[in-house]
Structure formats: structure tokens, C-alpha cells
Design a protein around this motif. Structure first.
Motif, PDB file in Angstrom:
ATOM      1  N   HIS A  35     -27.670 -29.874  -9.747  1.00  0.00           N
ATOM      2  CA  HIS A  35     -28.530 -29.765 -10.677  1.00  0.00           C
ATOM      3  C   HIS A  35     -29.918 -30.557 -10.144  1.00  0.00           C
ATOM      4  CE1 HIS A  35     -30.991 -28.385 -14.203  1.00  0.00           C
ATOM      5  NE2 HIS A  35     -31.735 -29.768 -14.260  1.00  0.00           N
ATOM      6  N   ILE A  36     -29.746 -31.994  -9.899  1.00  0.00           N
ATOM      7  CA  ILE A  36     -30.608 -32.773  -9.761  1.00  0.00           C
ATOM      8  C   ILE A  36     -31.026 -32.776  -7.953  1.00  0.00           C
ATOM      9  CG2 ILE A  36     -31.710 -35.070  -9.626  1.00  0.00           C
ATOM     10  CD1 ILE A  36     -29.602 -35.742 -12.078  1.00  0.00           C
ATOM     11  N   SER A  37     -32.131 -32.190  -7.822  1.00  0.00           N
ATOM     12  CA  SER A  37     -32.776 -31.958  -6.520  1.00  0.00           C
ATOM     13  C   SER A  37     -33.201 -33.251  -5.892  1.00  0.00           C
ATOM     14  CB  SER A  37     -34.058 -30.980  -6.386  1.00  0.00           C
ATOM     15  OG  SER A  37     -34.736 -31.498  -7.396  1.00  0.00           O
ATOM     16  N   ASN A  38     -33.644 -34.134  -6.957  1.00  0.00           N
ATOM     17  CA  ASN A  38     -33.955 -35.480  -6.284  1.00  0.00           C
ATOM     18  C   ASN A  38     -32.789 -36.406  -6.486  1.00  0.00           C
ATOM     19  OD1 ASN A  38     -34.846 -38.106  -5.307  1.00  0.00           O
ATOM     20  ND2 ASN A  38     -36.285 -38.291  -7.173  1.00  0.00           N
ATOM     21  N   TYR A  39     -31.863 -36.484  -5.449  1.00  0.00           N
ATOM     22  CA  TYR A  39     -30.691 -37.178  -5.528  1.00  0.00           C
ATOM     23  C   TYR A  39     -30.740 -38.491  -6.012  1.00  0.00           C
ATOM     24  CZ  TYR A  39     -25.487 -36.820  -5.619  1.00  0.00           C
ATOM     25  OH  TYR A  39     -24.006 -36.864  -6.023  1.00  0.00           O
ATOM     26  N   ASP A  40     -31.953 -39.222  -5.730  1.00  0.00           N
ATOM     27  CA  ASP A  40     -32.210 -40.499  -6.107  1.00  0.00           C
ATOM     28  C   ASP A  40     -32.113 -40.776  -7.637  1.00  0.00           C
ATOM     29  OD1 ASP A  40     -32.979 -40.995  -3.418  1.00  0.00           O
ATOM     30  OD2 ASP A  40     -34.851 -40.352  -3.852  1.00  0.00           O
ATOM     31  N   SER A  41     -32.178 -39.527  -8.288  1.00  0.00           N
ATOM     32  CA  SER A  41     -32.217 -39.636  -9.982  1.00  0.00           C
ATOM     33  C   SER A  41     -30.759 -39.482 -10.429  1.00  0.00           C
ATOM     34  CB  SER A  41     -33.126 -38.838 -10.474  1.00  0.00           C
ATOM     35  OG  SER A  41     -34.296 -39.180 -10.229  1.00  0.00           O
ATOM     36  N   ALA A  42     -29.791 -39.288  -9.702  1.00  0.00           N
ATOM     37  CA  ALA A  42     -28.234 -39.123 -10.084  1.00  0.00           C
ATOM     38  C   ALA A  42     -27.751 -40.533 -10.457  1.00  0.00           C
ATOM     39  CB  ALA A  42     -27.570 -38.334  -8.797  1.00  0.00           C
ATOM     40  N   TYR A  43     -28.019 -41.079 -11.580  1.00  0.00           N
ATOM     41  CA  TYR A  43     -27.873 -42.281 -11.904  1.00  0.00           C
ATOM     42  C   TYR A  43     -26.344 -42.711 -11.934  1.00  0.00           C
ATOM     43  CZ  TYR A  43     -32.899 -42.432 -12.726  1.00  0.00           C
ATOM     44  OH  TYR A  43     -34.274 -42.216 -12.903  1.00  0.00           O
ATOM     45  N   VAL A  44     -25.770 -41.692 -12.590  1.00  0.00           N
ATOM     46  CA  VAL A  44     -24.404 -41.938 -12.934  1.00  0.00           C
ATOM     47  C   VAL A  44     -23.594 -42.001 -11.542  1.00  0.00           C
ATOM     48  CG1 VAL A  44     -22.207 -41.258 -14.117  1.00  0.00           C
ATOM     49  CG2 VAL A  44     -24.538 -41.128 -15.174  1.00  0.00           C
ATOM     50  N   SER A  45     -23.932 -40.971 -10.955  1.00  0.00           N
ATOM     51  CA  SER A  45     -23.208 -41.207  -9.374  1.00  0.00           C
ATOM     52  C   SER A  45     -23.280 -42.211  -8.661  1.00  0.00           C
ATOM     53  CB  SER A  45     -23.589 -39.744  -8.721  1.00  0.00           C
ATOM     54  OG  SER A  45     -23.388 -38.492  -9.390  1.00  0.00           O
ATOM     55  N   GLN A  46     -24.738 -42.945  -8.903  1.00  0.00           N
ATOM     56  CA  GLN A  46     -24.888 -44.013  -8.088  1.00  0.00           C
ATOM     57  C   GLN A  46     -24.163 -45.359  -8.526  1.00  0.00           C
ATOM     58  OE1 GLN A  46     -29.213 -44.923  -7.678  1.00  0.00           O
ATOM     59  NE2 GLN A  46     -29.603 -42.619  -7.994  1.00  0.00           N
ATOM     60  N   TYR A  47     -23.972 -45.243  -9.992  1.00  0.00           N
ATOM     61  CA  TYR A  47     -23.325 -46.369 -10.655  1.00  0.00           C
ATOM     62  C   TYR A  47     -21.642 -46.128 -10.271  1.00  0.00           C
ATOM     63  CZ  TYR A  47     -20.470 -48.449 -14.234  1.00  0.00           C
ATOM     64  OH  TYR A  47     -19.272 -49.091 -14.700  1.00  0.00           O
TER      65      TYR A  47
END
Length: 432
Positions: A308-320
Motif C-alpha cells: 500500500h505505501i508507495s513511499n516505502y520510506d514511510s513503512a515504519y513498522v517494516s523498518q523497525y
């Protein structure tokens, strides 16, 4: 190349033209409304059950009418959903026509939310939406009045069944758009001390809401999105820090390596799981509660962020979770974080936690880290690679890594000390 007769070309041309009649160009409005996805096969294959409803289907993707392979549990629950629909109609004094007319007006908008083939005609599709939406609302209303229903409700009276249904309601492929539930709830005009449907939804999922986020300004797209929202930072300032784009990072030293280098792990007072802080050799992390359903929850959030998140920089949970994956490689890393109460391990087995964390991001594209996380990872690596800390880590790893090494090192040190004392005594006696 062999020449083809003109008749052959004409037939091929006609076939292609006929095939193109069914093709539809993507519309920007439809694409922007999509929020419910089928999990990509490459991600699903790591753990198919984490994305597949086991007890109850919600929405069109797993509805048993559209799949001859649907399991028997899904078929059995269809009758129970009809009982809940009847209970909802009795409670609200609505008639079926009211529900159908409301959902008919929203049909195109609802269909646009599904990013995949919905193989139902209008009548069947509307039946699914009406039945499933009313089932969810009636279940939530009964849960809101739990003491009145705990003995007589067929779901609430069986804790195992209720837990399994709650699990299925969170799956990404098993969703209804949240606005449909809200519209039907408003139509019912239920006279409760409840201001909105989002409020009773938060009540229903309150055990997953560690930050006690209230319903103000919450606009979830569906329950998977709500679960993700429970994990996000409520502070605007903190969220703003997380927005700036960073880069993917290839390596961070593990918890045991950092600990051997002298880094201290501390439990943060923050209730936001994503709130990581590193300062003066101390990494503060909020408590991560790991239980049997954690893998399923996190996998569906990761899948939602990836789709869903086209700007993957905002995939906060995945980053954590990618940072946690770096920190945890073995059960020793888990034990360090458990001892500091950073991980609350309800699974019991440290190795099971390590395995779960390492598999969560398998086959998932490595997310770019936001500037806050990127800076934190670089500083963690810089701390370990500081010559003083690095050689300390090497010394600790070589001589104090296991109980056997500790025992042999201590024994060697005592022997060295006794030898030194003996030598000093000998020299002293000669001098005397």
C-alpha cells in the motif's frame, strides 16, 4: 522467416482485438482507493497460514461461495453470520432493503478498495458485504456489553472461538473497507453511550492498543491498518522525524556483539514500539511483547505496508522489524534483550523468538530507513567499530563468551597471579 498468408494475419488480428475488449486501463482514482490486497506469493510462501483465515471469511477474497477449496470451517460460519445479521436487524429495527440500498450506493467505491480480481456479480458481492458488515458490527456491540452476552452468545461464550475469530479479523486479505462499517453503523442510529463505530472497534481490539490511542482523528482503512496505527508514534514531532527519506542499510551489529563492545541496553518508558533512542553508549528500546499471534500480526502489517505505501520510506513498522532482525541473530541476542525486559517472551523459547524475527522479513524488499533510524544504525555501527570498543568486544568474545571460556580464563588468570606471587617471593627472599 516463413511468410504467413494474409488470412492467418487477419484471424490473429481479430483474436487480439477480441482479447483487448476485456482489458481495462488502470484508473488513477481506482488505484488511489485500493487498500485491501492479496499478499504476493513470494511473501505468502514463507508462512501461508499467517495470511489465510482459518475460522471465518470476511469480504470477497476468501468467501466460500467463490472457492470450492475453502475449508469447512469457513462454510460452517456462514450460517452463524446470518444469525448475527438477524440479531442486528432485530436490534436496530432496520429491514434488509435499508441495508441493500445503502450498500448499493457504495458498491463501486467498495469494489475499488480491492486490489485484485473480485469474481462476484453485483448481487453476490452486495450479499457478502451486507452479511459480513452486519456480523462484525453485531459482534462488536455484543462485546461492548460483554457481561450481558458472555453466557449466551455463541462466540463470546467460547474463548477459543472468539480468539480465533479475532485473529482472522486482522488478516489483510480478510477485510472490509472501514467506511462501509461506519456507514451501516450510522444508518442503524444505535442509541448507545458510544459516539462512533471507531470507538467500539478500539474497545474490541484494546489488548493490541499498547499506547491507549483514542478514537480522535483516527481514520483507518480497515482493521489491519488500525493494528498498524496502534504501533505508530502518536507525537507529531516524532512522526515528522520519521518522514525524511534515508537509505537502505546492509548491516548492523547484533545485540551480543554490541553488548560485548560495552553498549548498554535499557528498557524505554515509551509505549511506542518504534521509539528507539541511542545516546552515550546506551540503546533504549520499548518493550516488544512476543506471543503466539505476534508473527501473524507483524506479517500482515508488513504485507500491507509493502503493498500500500508507495513511499516505502514511510513503512515504519517494516523498518523497525528490519533493525530488530539485525540485532537478533541467535537465542543469545534474544536472552540479552529478555534480561533487560526489552522483549517480553510469552513463547518461552528464546530460539523460537530468534527464528520468528529472522523469518519475518524473508522475501520482503529491504526498506529504506528514515533519517532517524539511519542515523541510529550508523551510530551503533560506529560505536562497535571504535577501536577501543572493538578490541574489547574481541577480547570478551574470545575469553568470556561461554561458561567454559570464562572458567578457563579465570583459572589461567589465577595461575598467572600465583606464578607472579611466587616469583616475587623468590626474588624477595634472595634480596633479603
Amino acid at each position: 522467416m516463413e511468410a504467413r498468408p494474409n488470412g492467418y494475419v487477419s484471424v490473429l488480428e481479430n483474436e487480439l482485438v477480441e482479447m483487448l475488449k476485456g482489458a481495462v486501463l488502470p484508473e488513477m482514482s481506482r488505484t488511489s482507493e485500493q487498500c485491501i490486497y492479496k499478499v504476493p506469493q513470494i511473501i505468502r510462501q514463507a508462512n501461508p497460514q499467517a495470511y489465510t483465515p482459518q475460522i471465518i471469511s470476511i469480504g470477497p477474497f476468501h468467501n466460500p461461495r467463490g472457492s470450492i477449496s475453502a475449508n469447512n470451517n469457513l462454510h460452517e460460519m456462514e450460517e452463524l453470520k446470518l444469525n448475527y445479521l438477524k440479531g442486528f436487524l432485530n436490534r436496530t429495527k432496520l429491514c434488509v432493503d435499508d441495508l441493500v440500498l445503502k450498500v448499493q450506493k457504495l458498491e463501486n467505491k467498495i469494489r475499488n478498495c480491492y486490489a485484485g480480481l473480485v469474481c462476484f456479480d453485483s448481487n453476490d458481492f452486495l450479499k457478502i458485504i451486507v452479511v459480513d458488515a452486519c456480523f462484525i458490527i453485531e459482534l462488536f456491540l455484543r462485546y461492548a456489553c460483554y457481561p450481558d452476552w458472555k453466557e449466551k452468545d455463541p462466540i463470546l461464550s467460547k474463548q477459543w472461538l472468539h480468539n480465533d475469530i479475532k485473529r482472522d479479523l486482522i488478516l489483510l486479505e480478510n477485510q472490509l473497507p472501514f467506511f462501509v462499517l461506519e456507514e451501516i453503523y450510522k444508518l442503524a442510529n444505535i442509541n448507545l453511550e458510544v459516539p462512533s463505530f471507531v470507538t467500539i472497534t478500539i474497545w474490541y481490539f484494546h489488548r493490541l492498543n499498547q499506547q491507549n490511542i483514542n478514537s480522535e482523528r483516527l481514520c483507518p482503512k480497515h482493521f489491519t491498518d488500525l493494528l498498524r496505527t496502534f504501533l505508530l508514534p502518536p507525537s507529531f514531532d516524532f512522526a515528522k522525524e520519521m518522514e525524511n527519506a534515508g537509505y537502505a542499510i546492509q548491516h548492523v551489529y547484533s545485540a551480543s556483539q554490541l553488548s560485548e563492545a560495552g553498549l548498554k541496553f535499557e528498557l524505554s518508558e515509551s509505549k511506542c514500539l518504534l521509539d528507539l533512542k541511542f545516546d552515550r553508549g546506551v540503546l533504549q528500546m520499548p518493550c516488544f511483547h512476543v506471543h503466539d499471534s505476534t508473527e501473524m500480526h507483524m506479517r500482515n502489517i508488513i504485507a500491507f505496508e509493502g503493498c500500500h505505501i508507495s513511499n516505502y520510506d514511510s513503512a515504519y513498522v517494516s523498518q523497525y522489524l528490519s533493525i530488530l532482525d539485525f540485532l537478533i541473530n541467535t537465542e543469545k541476542d534474544v536472552s540479552i534483550l529478555v534480561n533487560k525486559k526489552i522483549i517480553s517472551n510469552w513463547m518461552g523459547d528464546a530460539n523460537a523468538v530468534a527464528t520468528m524475527v529472522n523469518k519475518l522479513c524473508k522475501n520482503v524488499p529491504m526498506p529504506k530507513l528514515n533519517s532517524k533510524y539511519l542515523s541510529l544504525c550508523n551510530r551503533l555501527n560506529g560505536f562497535y567499530e571504535n577501536p577501543r570498543n572493538k578490541y574489547k568486544a574481541i577480547f570478551v568474545h574470545e575469553y568470556f563468551n561461554t561458561p567454559c571460556k570464562i572458567a578457563s580464563t579465570v583459572t589461567a588468570l589465577f595461575l598467572l597471579l600465583f606464578t607472579l606471587i611466587q616469583a616475587v617471593c623468590s626474588i624477595w627472599s634472595l634480596l633479603k
